[in-house]
Design an enzyme around this catalytic site. Structure first.
Site, PDB file in Angstrom:
ATOM      1  N   SER B   8     -38.831  31.766 136.098  1.00  0.00           N
ATOM      2  CA  SER B   8     -37.764  30.794 136.350  1.00  0.00           C
ATOM      3  C   SER B   8     -37.765  29.764 135.218  1.00  0.00           C
ATOM      4  O   SER B   8     -38.778  29.589 134.541  1.00  0.00           O
ATOM      5  CB  SER B   8     -38.005  30.086 137.682  1.00  0.00           C
ATOM      6  OG  SER B   8     -37.144  28.970 137.787  1.00  0.00           O
ATOM      7  N   HIS B   9     -36.634  29.094 135.042  1.00  0.00           N
ATOM      8  CA  HIS B   9     -36.559  28.009 134.058  1.00  0.00           C
ATOM      9  C   HIS B   9     -37.492  26.861 134.427  1.00  0.00           C
ATOM     10  O   HIS B   9     -37.902  26.095 133.579  1.00  0.00           O
ATOM     11  CB  HIS B   9     -35.128  27.473 133.969  1.00  0.00           C
ATOM     12  CG  HIS B   9     -34.240  28.311 133.114  1.00  0.00           C
ATOM     13  ND1 HIS B   9     -33.951  29.620 133.399  1.00  0.00           N
ATOM     14  CD2 HIS B   9     -33.592  28.030 131.950  1.00  0.00           C
ATOM     15  CE1 HIS B   9     -33.154  30.103 132.461  1.00  0.00           C
ATOM     16  NE2 HIS B   9     -32.928  29.160 131.573  1.00  0.00           N
ATOM     17  N   SER B  10     -37.779  26.763 135.713  1.00  0.00           N
ATOM     18  CA  SER B  10     -38.616  25.656 136.184  1.00  0.00           C
ATOM     19  C   SER B  10     -39.960  26.194 136.654  1.00  0.00           C
ATOM     20  O   SER B  10     -40.017  27.140 137.436  1.00  0.00           O
ATOM     21  CB  SER B  10     -37.895  24.955 137.337  1.00  0.00           C
ATOM     22  OG  SER B  10     -38.829  24.315 138.185  1.00  0.00           O
ATOM     23  N   GLY B  42     -37.044  25.783 130.905  1.00  0.00           N
ATOM     24  CA  GLY B  42     -36.778  26.855 129.947  1.00  0.00           C
ATOM     25  C   GLY B  42     -37.655  28.042 130.249  1.00  0.00           C
ATOM     26  O   GLY B  42     -38.344  28.069 131.287  1.00  0.00           O
TER      27      GLY B  42
END
Lengths: 211, 129
Positions: B8-10, B42
């Protein structure tokens, strides 16, 4: 410092200088992080390649640049530019000078890498809209036996035209595609960063007196 | 047993999904690979590659992704694997939370990668109300 490392640092500095500008472009049609991510990645690149031994060939240096971008950019431009540079490193392996045919092969490999990774093609409002016409212009220059500097000049102009062209089309890839038609009128941040890099390389050659 | 990587981006989202899925399938190797190497929003292909190596116990790995660069980074990570392992890793085109949970449960039964993938993708049809 070897000339190829100096050239990459010049490109990195151009991106860092344009951090706000790229982020502003991305704020309009994306998630407002392109400049921030790219600057972060290229700051990491500068610190990584500045400490490399002088005897590292262009392929090795590019591979280092690619892996650094892949692990430190964070956004989609990391794997995209990272893959492009990783592919471009292959024809440059073991080399300390790049002739125009090698440069063309590197550029072709880079564009193919971005297409593979992003599953995008020209006309979708992406970095390819700058990079692919630039490659074509470069290749035409090579075919006409122009100097590598003149080929790069043609490429830079083509990339600039490509950036202009992105204003006229809607995005169908990336975050901007969520906006669809509303992305028309805005220039693509990825195409813009590609143009900035090509032009920075041209300026570097100019500053070296290789006109 | 098939391992699972959550991209995940987080990092908080990735860690959270891992925790929920792990609760359902305690014996499965579930590795979170969220955020960048400096803790920002990211994705990071090298972090994902490490997670794949950690998750793999010889039966392959399923990668769950959120969106955008998570897919690109996961695909980039695949390029860095040796060929044998690469053929034994799949990216699931599935909702990341529901997909991770049902995949973990399926993996815990000793199912092969192909079936774990199929279960994850099947999470698309889960109705909530």
């Amino acid at each position: 410092m070897s000339k190829h490392v100096a050239a990459i640092i010049a490109i990195a500095q151009a991106i860092i200088k344009n951090k706000e500008y790229l982020t502003e472009l991305d704020r309009e049609i994306g998630d407002a992080d392109h400049g921030i991510n790219m600057a972060k990645g290229f700051e990491a690149v500068i610190s990584k390649i500045s400490s490399l031994d002088e005897d590292k060939d262009i392929g090795f240096v590019l591979k280092t640049v690619a892996m650094t971008l892949i692990s430190s950019v964070g956004g989609a431009s990391g794997p995209l530019y990272g893959t492009a540079i990783l592919r471009a490193a292959v024809p440059a392996a073991g080399k300390f000078e790049i002739d125009s045919l090698t440069a063309q092969a590197m550029w072709e490999a880079a564009v193919t890498g971005i297409k593979d990774r992003g599953k995008a093609s020209r006309g979708e409002k992406t970095m390819l809209d700058a990079l692919e016409p630039a490659l074509e212009a470069f290749s035409e220059g090579v075919k006409a036996d122009k100097t590598i500097f003149d080929c790069l000049k043609l490429a830079s102009t083509a990339a600039q035209n490509g950036v202009e062209y992105t204003k006229s089309i809607a995005a169908s890839k990336g975050r901007a595609s969520y906006l669809g038609e509303r992305s028309i009128g805005h220039q693509d941040p990825g195409a813009t960063s590609s143009f900035i890099m090509i032009t920075a390389l041209l300026d570097f050659f100019r500053s070296q007196g290789s006109v | 047993m098939v391992g699972i990587v959550i991209v995940s981006h987080s990092s908080k989202v990735a860690d959270g999904i891992r925790d929920i899925a792990q609760q359902m399938a305690k014996n499965v190797n579930i590795i979170a690979a969220g955020g960048t190497n400096d803790g920002e929003i990211g994705t990071d292909a090298l972090k994902i590659q490490e997670a794949i190596l950690k998750a793999n116990t010889g039966n392959g790995v399923l990668i769950m992704v959120d969106l955008g660069s998570a897919v690109l980074s996961a695909e980039t990570a695949l390029e860095f694997l040796d060929e044998e392992l690469r053929h034994n890793v799949c990216i699931a085109d599935a909702p990341i939370v529901e997909g991770a949970i049902v995949a973990a449960v399926q993996a815990s039964t000793g199912a092969v990668l192909k079936d774990v993938l199929k279960t994850a993708v099947g999470a698309y049809t889960l109705r909530k109300v």
